[in-house]
Design a protein around this motif. Structure first.
Motif, mmCIF file in Angstrom:
data_model
loop_
_atom_site.group_PDB
_atom_site.id
_atom_site.type_symbol
_atom_site.label_atom_id
_atom_site.label_comp_id
_atom_site.label_asym_id
_atom_site.label_seq_id
_atom_site.Cartn_x
_atom_site.Cartn_y
_atom_site.Cartn_z
ATOM 1 N N ILE A 79 0.853 -1.184 0.000
ATOM 2 C CA ILE A 79 0.000 0.000 0.000
ATOM 3 C C ILE A 79 0.893 1.240 0.000
ATOM 4 C CG2 ILE A 79 -1.864 1.216 1.150
ATOM 5 C CD1 ILE A 79 -2.601 -1.368 2.562
ATOM 6 N N GLY A 80 0.904 1.946 -1.120
ATOM 7 C CA GLY A 80 1.702 3.158 -1.234
ATOM 8 C C GLY A 80 2.796 3.014 -2.273
ATOM 9 N N VAL A 265 0.727 -8.040 4.004
ATOM 10 C CA VAL A 265 0.413 -6.681 3.576
ATOM 11 C C VAL A 265 1.538 -5.761 4.048
ATOM 12 C CG1 VAL A 265 -1.156 -4.718 3.855
ATOM 13 C CG2 VAL A 265 -2.076 -7.039 3.623
ATOM 14 N N VAL A 266 2.037 -4.956 3.136
ATOM 15 C CA VAL A 266 3.104 -4.003 3.450
ATOM 16 C C VAL A 266 2.519 -2.594 3.453
ATOM 17 C CG1 VAL A 266 5.307 -3.009 2.722
ATOM 18 C CG2 VAL A 266 4.880 -5.465 2.421
ATOM 19 N N LEU A 267 2.575 -1.939 4.592
ATOM 20 C CA LEU A 267 2.187 -0.531 4.675
ATOM 21 C C LEU A 267 3.390 0.323 4.288
ATOM 22 C CD1 LEU A 267 0.259 -0.559 8.068
ATOM 23 C CD2 LEU A 267 -0.752 -0.476 5.778
ATOM 24 N N ALA A 268 3.229 1.096 3.223
ATOM 25 C CA ALA A 268 4.275 2.020 2.784
ATOM 26 C C ALA A 268 3.600 3.347 2.449
ATOM 27 C CB ALA A 268 5.010 1.447 1.580
ATOM 28 N N THR A 269 2.791 3.815 3.381
ATOM 29 C CA THR A 269 1.863 4.925 3.152
ATOM 30 C C THR A 269 2.427 6.294 3.499
ATOM 31 O OG1 THR A 269 0.904 4.398 5.316
ATOM 32 C CG2 THR A 269 -0.203 3.504 3.382
ATOM 33 N N GLY A 270 3.700 6.363 3.861
ATOM 34 C CA GLY A 270 4.294 7.658 4.153
ATOM 35 C C GLY A 270 4.060 8.133 5.570
#
Length: 564
Positions: A79-80, A265-270
């Motif tokens: 995500i991101g 799930v990988v959070l890469a949302t800043g």
């Protein structure tokens, strides 16, 4: 072509790009983003306006499975589509995982200038070696022992080969990679707090460099079978027992999409810099900055943090680290190590410090009033001052504004006198024929400023700063009028702290247990920085995004531990 060194002129061109791009308000993304209809859903302001509590504390109603219009099956969902997300996407796909990356905006998101790594082919060609153990130790100490040294070591140990791949991709695409300028200015300093290492690399200019790099990683991921979806905003995580198994998202037409994640799930949302409620809760010092370098309010709104905390995640403990620099403003020579006084006209610190230290002078002083004081001999004095002082002066303050506005050409950098004249015109620098006149101009007590300058000159004469321990080179006399005072300022670039994670970048619950299937990387990830963003490894924010993103994508895809 790979250049091993970078001249100051080239560096100042990069700074000019910063100013130009910031002036156009485009730095939060590589293309002008269009806000989707659901971009504000889950923002802190929604919960606050309703008076129901803070956004991360109010768990929304679960999305009804019956509302799902499309289901996508994947092994890894990222995500991101920023620096960290693109790296994870590329490496997960190349490792054989069915990988999907989604982004709520209509473009990838890249910004900045420097990228930190250790033992790259560019550094080796330049004969540069870095003591990784000492560097990691400096970073841990800089955080007050709040950062996770194992995460820092992962970056130091693996950034070289990961960067070499990116360097090869860049060169094959007709680009060039250069070492940054100035990071080695104080590599030999005895004090770890002011020591910097030659870690910074430049993949082209400010906007085109980072964005081109992200585009290369995205293409590599897609070539390996990965799928990318833009204008697709993640709304909620689906938890089955103790594991995250899917992401619910909203597409550009308002339809609900479910994306299954068999492996993670990988959070890469800043970061959360555009979420004022989160800033006030976790990084209140940043709220006192004079605005943001990247003012796009649709980005970095804390979406990933909200989603994670709704399923039981915890935020990084301890003081969060904001990257706040005295950049895009302030008076002439305000970032140099000249005498600094507060609103009482009193000196209060050793002025020879890193950019975060300079920013903290501003952020913690009464009324955010700090002035740099110097006399008319500044042209002769500046070259005598420490490398750190000159590096700070050349990379922060009004130069960026001058390049941005076209008032100066980086190919022919202005003299210190020209910068002073520019700042006298815009009011960020003032002058007086006497110290008393200068005190009146900056509205500080005359007797206090006169006493401060007199004491400072005594220390200059003695050659020893008995009050605050500043290096002798930065003790320059203030005796020849007219005298000058330059206002100090500071702006936020990013808040580099986020969710509590373990050494494998698994997001932790409030009980300290890993939440299976949920990972965080980049600025939404915590525990890599604390207190302040350290300057000892210039470009480290980008460097950790690229390195840890790559390691994480591969590890989830293969089921191995990071770095194996």
């Amino acid at each position: 072509m790979i250049n091993a060194t970078m001249e100051r002129r080239g560096f100042l061109k990069g700074i000019a790009a910063i100013g130009a791009a910031a002036g156009a308000a485009t730095l939060a993304g590589c293309a002008s983003p269009s806000t989707t209809a659901n971009a504000a859903k889950g923002d802190a302001t929604t919960a606050s306006a309703a008076g129901t509590g803070r956004s991360w504390e109010i768990v929304p109603e679960s999305i009804d499975e019956g509302s799902v219009s499309e289901t996508i099956d994947a092994d890894v969902v990222v995500i991101g589509a920023g620096m960290a997300g693109a790296a994870a996407f590329m490496h997960a796909a190349e490792a054989g995982a069915n990988t999907v990356i989604i982004e709520k905006r209509d473009s990838i998101s890249g910004r900045g200038l420097d990228f930190a790594a250790v033992d790259t082919k560019v550094q080796k060609a330049a004969g540069i070696t870095i003591d990784k153990g000492q560097l990691v130790n400096d970073l841990v100490k800089s955080s007050g022992y709040k950062a996770d040294g194992s995460l820092l070591k992962l970056w130091a140990d693996h950034s070289g080969p990961i960067f070499d791949r990116l360097i090869d991709m860049t060169v094959a695409d007709g680009g060039e990679v250069m070492l940054g300028s100035g990071s080695a200015a104080s590599a030999g300093a005895e004090d770890f707090a002011t020591r910097t290492y030659p870690t910074d690399h430049m993949f082209g200019g400010l906007v085109e460099g980072p964005c081109a790099l992200i585009e290369r990683m995205m293409k590599a991921g897609e070539d390996a079978g990965g799928q990318s979806y833009f204008k697709m905003k993640a709304e909620q995580l689906l938890k089955d027992d103790d594991r995250i198994v899917a992401v619910y998202a909203t597409d550009a037409d308002g339809n609900t999409v479910k994306i299954n994640a068999a492996k993670g799930v990988v959070l890469a949302t800043g970061d959360y810099g555009s979420n004022q409620e989160m800033v006030e809760a976790w990084c209140p010092l940043a709220a006192g900055a004079e605005g943001s370098v990247y003012p796009d309010s649709t980005a970095n709104t804390g979406d990933g943090i909200n989603m994670a905390m709704w399923v039981g995640a915890a935020i990084q403990p301890g003081a969060h680290a904001a990257m706040i620099h005295p950049i895009f403003g302030g008076g002439a020579l305000s970032a140099a190590s000249n005498l600094k006084v507060n609103s009482d006209g009193v000196r209060f610190c050793n002025e020879n410090t890193t950019l975060p230290g300079i920013s903290n002078m501003y952020l913690t002083s009464k009324g955010h009033k700090v002035w740099a004081i110097f006399d008319s001999n500044f042209e002769e004095q500046m070259p005598k001052m420490s490398p750190l002082s000159n590096y700070n002066n050349n990379t922060a303050g009004p130069l960026t504004a001058m390049f941005s506005s076209g008032a100066a050409d980086p190919a022919n950098p202005p003299s210190h006198s020209e910068v002073v004249e520019y700042c006298l015109e815009d009011g960020s620098t003032v002058k007086g024929d006497t110290i008393a006149e200068l005190a009146a101009a900056i509205d500080v007590p005359t007797d206090a400023l006169e006493a401060t300058v007199a004491r400072y000159n005594e220390l200059v004469e003695a050659g020893v700063d008995e009050d605050f321990g500043k290096d002798a080179a930065d003790l320059q006399p203030i005796v020849q009028g007219p005298f000058y005072a330059s206002a100090l300022t500071a702006k936020v670039l990013v808040i580099a702290s986020g969710l509590n994670v373990d050494s494998q970048m698994q997001v932790l619950s409030r009980d300290g247990d890993p939440i299976e299937g949920l990972y965080a990387v980049g600025n939404v990830m915590g525990n890599f920085f604390a207190n302040d963003y350290p300057i000892c490894a210039p470009g480290l924010s980008h460097g950790r995004c690229l390195t840890l993103g790559a390691l994480l994508g591969k590890a989830i895809a293969t089921g191995n531990r990071l770095g194996e």
